[in-house]
Design a protein around this motif. Sequence first.
Motif, PDB file in Angstrom:
ATOM      1  N   GLY A 173      46.973 -33.685  33.432  1.00 28.73           N
ATOM      2  CA  GLY A 173      47.364 -32.286  33.359  1.00 28.73           C
ATOM      3  C   GLY A 173      48.399 -31.993  32.302  1.00 28.73           C
ATOM      4  N   ASP A 174      48.982 -33.046  31.713  1.00 32.20           N
ATOM      5  CA  ASP A 174      49.991 -32.864  30.666  1.00 32.20           C
ATOM      6  C   ASP A 174      49.393 -32.906  29.264  1.00 32.20           C
ATOM      7  OD1 ASP A 174      52.234 -32.700  32.399  1.00 32.20           O
ATOM      8  OD2 ASP A 174      52.262 -34.866  32.610  1.00 32.20           O
ATOM      9  N   SER A 175      48.124 -33.252  29.160  1.00 26.02           N
ATOM     10  CA  SER A 175      47.485 -33.384  27.858  1.00 26.02           C
ATOM     11  C   SER A 175      47.743 -32.174  26.969  1.00 26.02           C
ATOM     12  CB  SER A 175      45.972 -33.554  28.017  1.00 26.02           C
ATOM     13  OG  SER A 175      45.651 -34.845  28.445  1.00 26.02           O
ATOM     14  N   GLY A 176      48.014 -32.440  25.700  1.00 26.10           N
ATOM     15  CA  GLY A 176      48.267 -31.380  24.738  1.00 26.10           C
ATOM     16  C   GLY A 176      49.688 -30.880  24.732  1.00 26.10           C
ATOM     17  N   GLY A 177      50.491 -31.291  25.728  1.00 34.68           N
ATOM     18  CA  GLY A 177      51.878 -30.863  25.813  1.00 34.68           C
ATOM     19  C   GLY A 177      52.748 -31.562  24.787  1.00 34.68           C
ATOM     20  N   PRO A 178      53.952 -31.032  24.554  1.00 33.72           N
ATOM     21  CA  PRO A 178      54.795 -31.534  23.465  1.00 33.72           C
ATOM     22  C   PRO A 178      55.668 -32.736  23.811  1.00 33.72           C
ATOM     23  CG  PRO A 178      55.807 -29.612  24.463  1.00 33.72           C
ATOM     24  CD  PRO A 178      54.478 -29.799  25.151  1.00 33.72           C
ATOM     25  N   LEU A 179      55.817 -33.610  22.816  1.00 32.42           N
ATOM     26  CA  LEU A 179      56.818 -34.673  22.815  1.00 32.42           C
ATOM     27  C   LEU A 179      57.814 -34.302  21.726  1.00 32.42           C
ATOM     28  CD1 LEU A 179      57.725 -37.547  23.800  1.00 32.42           C
ATOM     29  CD2 LEU A 179      56.440 -38.445  21.838  1.00 32.42           C
ATOM     30  N   VAL A 180      59.075 -34.119  22.111  1.00 27.76           N
ATOM     31  CA  VAL A 180      60.092 -33.598  21.194  1.00 27.76           C
ATOM     32  C   VAL A 180      61.245 -34.592  21.054  1.00 27.76           C
ATOM     33  CG1 VAL A 180      61.769 -31.733  20.833  1.00 27.76           C
ATOM     34  CG2 VAL A 180      59.493 -31.210  21.717  1.00 27.76           C
ATOM     35  N   ALA A 181      61.708 -34.804  19.826  1.00 28.59           N
ATOM     36  CA  ALA A 181      62.856 -35.669  19.551  1.00 28.59           C
ATOM     37  C   ALA A 181      63.721 -35.011  18.488  1.00 28.59           C
ATOM     38  CB  ALA A 181      62.392 -37.044  19.064  1.00 28.59           C
ATOM     39  N   ASP A 182      65.021 -35.049  18.681  1.00 32.15           N
ATOM     40  CA  ASP A 182      65.965 -34.459  17.726  1.00 32.15           C
ATOM     41  C   ASP A 182      65.621 -33.008  17.398  1.00 32.15           C
ATOM     42  OD1 ASP A 182      67.287 -36.892  17.637  1.00 32.15           O
ATOM     43  OD2 ASP A 182      66.181 -37.594  15.870  1.00 32.15           O
ATOM     44  N   GLY A 183      65.109 -32.294  18.404  1.00 34.84           N
ATOM     45  CA  GLY A 183      64.797 -30.878  18.224  1.00 34.84           C
ATOM     46  C   GLY A 183      63.532 -30.588  17.450  1.00 34.84           C
ATOM     47  N   ARG A 184      62.721 -31.609  17.188  1.00 30.41           N
ATOM     48  CA  ARG A 184      61.482 -31.423  16.427  1.00 30.41           C
ATOM     49  C   ARG A 184      60.295 -31.997  17.190  1.00 30.41           C
ATOM     50  NH1 ARG A 184      65.332 -32.930  13.257  1.00 30.41           N
ATOM     51  NH2 ARG A 184      64.694 -35.080  12.893  1.00 30.41           N
ATOM     52  N   LEU A 185      59.162 -31.372  17.008  1.00 29.43           N
ATOM     53  CA  LEU A 185      57.931 -31.823  17.633  1.00 29.43           C
ATOM     54  C   LEU A 185      57.425 -33.070  16.912  1.00 29.43           C
ATOM     55  CD1 LEU A 185      55.630 -31.113  19.671  1.00 29.43           C
ATOM     56  CD2 LEU A 185      54.559 -29.837  17.796  1.00 29.43           C
ATOM     57  N   ILE A 186      57.209 -34.149  17.668  1.00 31.24           N
ATOM     58  CA  ILE A 186      56.713 -35.383  17.046  1.00 31.24           C
ATOM     59  C   ILE A 186      55.348 -35.808  17.590  1.00 31.24           C
ATOM     60  CG2 ILE A 186      59.007 -36.233  16.458  1.00 31.24           C
ATOM     61  CD1 ILE A 186      58.799 -38.168  18.853  1.00 31.24           C
ATOM     62  N   GLY A 187      54.950 -35.276  18.737  1.00 29.54           N
ATOM     63  CA  GLY A 187      53.673 -35.702  19.285  1.00 29.54           C
ATOM     64  C   GLY A 187      53.124 -34.745  20.322  1.00 29.54           C
ATOM     65  N   LEU A 188      51.822 -34.916  20.608  1.00 24.75           N
ATOM     66  CA  LEU A 188      51.143 -34.187  21.671  1.00 24.75           C
ATOM     67  C   LEU A 188      50.595 -35.212  22.656  1.00 24.75           C
ATOM     68  CD1 LEU A 188      48.988 -31.731  19.494  1.00 24.75           C
ATOM     69  CD2 LEU A 188      51.211 -31.248  20.559  1.00 24.75           C
ATOM     70  N   VAL A 189      50.757 -34.945  23.941  1.00 28.23           N
ATOM     71  CA  VAL A 189      50.238 -35.865  24.952  1.00 28.23           C
ATOM     72  C   VAL A 189      48.741 -36.055  24.728  1.00 28.23           C
ATOM     73  CG1 VAL A 189      49.926 -36.292  27.410  1.00 28.23           C
ATOM     74  CG2 VAL A 189      51.987 -35.121  26.607  1.00 28.23           C
ATOM     75  N   SER A 190      48.313 -37.320  24.587  1.00 24.73           N
ATOM     76  CA  SER A 190      46.926 -37.582  24.261  1.00 24.73           C
ATOM     77  C   SER A 190      46.218 -38.461  25.294  1.00 24.73           C
ATOM     78  CB  SER A 190      46.834 -38.223  22.866  1.00 24.73           C
ATOM     79  OG  SER A 190      45.501 -38.413  22.464  1.00 24.73           O
ATOM     80  N   TRP A 191      46.631 -39.731  25.430  1.00 21.83           N
ATOM     81  CA  TRP A 191      45.904 -40.603  26.349  1.00 21.83           C
ATOM     82  C   TRP A 191      46.743 -41.811  26.756  1.00 21.83           C
ATOM     83  CZ3 TRP A 191      44.310 -45.638  24.725  1.00 21.83           C
ATOM     84  CH2 TRP A 191      44.492 -45.908  23.355  1.00 21.83           C
ATOM     85  N   GLY A 192      46.189 -42.658  27.581  1.00 22.75           N
ATOM     86  CA  GLY A 192      46.882 -43.848  28.041  1.00 22.75           C
ATOM     87  C   GLY A 192      46.229 -44.377  29.295  1.00 22.75           C
ATOM     88  N   GLY A 193      46.781 -45.467  29.842  1.00 20.11           N
ATOM     89  CA  GLY A 193      46.240 -46.068  31.061  1.00 20.11           C
ATOM     90  C   GLY A 193      47.279 -46.019  32.162  1.00 20.11           C
ATOM     91  N   GLY A 194      46.964 -45.371  33.280  1.00 18.70           N
ATOM     92  CA  GLY A 194      47.929 -45.246  34.362  1.00 18.70           C
ATOM     93  C   GLY A 194      49.031 -44.268  33.997  1.00 18.70           C
ATOM     94  N   CYS A 195      49.993 -44.106  34.897  1.00 11.48           N
ATOM     95  CA  CYS A 195      51.109 -43.189  34.667  1.00 11.48           C
ATOM     96  C   CYS A 195      52.417 -43.858  35.053  1.00 11.48           C
ATOM     97  CB  CYS A 195      50.940 -41.916  35.500  1.00 11.48           C
ATOM     98  SG  CYS A 195      49.474 -40.933  35.117  1.00 11.48           S
ATOM     99  N   GLY A 196      53.375 -43.864  34.132  1.00 10.55           N
ATOM    100  CA  GLY A 196      54.694 -44.393  34.430  1.00 10.55           C
ATOM    101  C   GLY A 196      54.761 -45.900  34.527  1.00 10.55           C
ATOM    102  N   GLN A 197      53.788 -46.595  33.956  1.00  9.92           N
ATOM    103  CA  GLN A 197      53.756 -48.047  34.021  1.00  9.92           C
ATOM    104  C   GLN A 197      54.288 -48.639  32.720  1.00  9.92           C
ATOM    105  OE1 GLN A 197      49.790 -49.307  35.080  1.00  9.92           O
ATOM    106  NE2 GLN A 197      49.574 -47.664  36.582  1.00  9.92           N
ATOM    107  N   ALA A 198      55.241 -49.560  32.844  1.00 11.69           N
ATOM    108  CA  ALA A 198      55.890 -50.121  31.662  1.00 11.69           C
ATOM    109  C   ALA A 198      54.892 -50.778  30.717  1.00 11.69           C
ATOM    110  CB  ALA A 198      56.956 -51.134  32.089  1.00 11.69           C
ATOM    111  N   GLN A 199      53.859 -51.419  31.266  1.00  8.38           N
ATOM    112  CA  GLN A 199      52.901 -52.143  30.430  1.00  8.38           C
ATOM    113  C   GLN A 199      51.836 -51.240  29.819  1.00  8.38           C
ATOM    114  OE1 GLN A 199      53.110 -52.177  33.675  1.00  8.38           O
ATOM    115  NE2 GLN A 199      51.122 -52.411  34.681  1.00  8.38           N
ATOM    116  N   SER A 200      51.841 -49.958  30.215  1.00  9.65           N
ATOM    117  CA  SER A 200      50.848 -49.012  29.697  1.00  9.65           C
ATOM    118  C   SER A 200      51.549 -47.759  29.182  1.00  9.65           C
ATOM    119  CB  SER A 200      49.843 -48.633  30.800  1.00  9.65           C
ATOM    120  OG  SER A 200      49.172 -49.771  31.289  1.00  9.65           O
ATOM    121  N   PRO A 201      52.146 -47.827  27.987  1.00 13.38           N
ATOM    122  CA  PRO A 201      52.895 -46.683  27.446  1.00 13.38           C
ATOM    123  C   PRO A 201      51.982 -45.484  27.199  1.00 13.38           C
ATOM    124  CG  PRO A 201      53.286 -48.694  26.183  1.00 13.38           C
ATOM    125  CD  PRO A 201      52.111 -48.951  27.059  1.00 13.38           C
ATOM    126  N   GLY A 202      52.604 -44.345  26.981  1.00 19.03           N
ATOM    127  CA  GLY A 202      51.853 -43.158  26.629  1.00 19.03           C
ATOM    128  C   GLY A 202      51.481 -43.178  25.159  1.00 19.03           C
TER     129      GLY A 202
END
Length: 276
Positions: free
Chosen positions: A231-260
Amino acid sequence: MRRSSTGSLTGAVALAAAAVITPQASGGTAAADAVVIGGRPVQVSETPWVVALASRDRFGGTRAGQFCGGVLVAPDKVMTAAHCVSKDVLGVPIGQVRDLKVITGRSELAGTGGQEATVSEVRIDPEYDAGTNAGDFAMLTLSTSLPAHHAVKAAGPGDAAYTPGTSAVVYGWGDTTGTGTYASELHAAPVEVLPDSTCEIAYPKSIYGTYSADTMLCAGDPEGGHDACQGDSGGPLVADGRLIGLVSWGGGCGQAQSPGVYARLSAAPGTWAVRG
């Protein structure tokens, strides 16, 4: 979508280069994809560039039809993930979605504040590959312009915001637990930009996709517990006040071995994002 119920984005149809599609009438209902893991509620007034993509016709009215996130990059332009506007997600071709809207200025999806702007055009990155998830960018044109100061600027190529170790924040209305517990209120979670090698090891031609640093950005919590989710797909990833990424894909949620894995903004078509 990000951490989809099928665990894969394969099957999403890539559209023609820079095609312009106008939503038209359709019928039926599609199942919505499953908020930010380890996050906290935030007010959209603090982040007016965070928007929700919605279609009550396809996803019902419980969450105002929200199915993906997006980010305002110009008064009448919203960027989101290309797979969000695919038949795989919508259940029908985008041209058959009769009520595609962008919800702005509303923290609570079921609230009455803010504005619901009609989407008049959808453009897909001509380099989008549904098989590998590369080039996962789409640009929506709104029928109504929003305040220019609500838009966020994107970090261009070589910006320090992409440096591994940089603190970032991901925003969305998606699954907050990884078990289908959706939020009705906007959430934000702290993550960290990770080395490309972390995602290359995690996703070397995995069932979820293939990580490529050319168009993708690796981010998450090295210890686990903070992440984007369904449900977060397409949402913003922001660093230092600038947009750096859009939520795209990954495996699982919140798992250290499976980053976003995020669509890297510096790889978006050059005219699409206002650079910082």
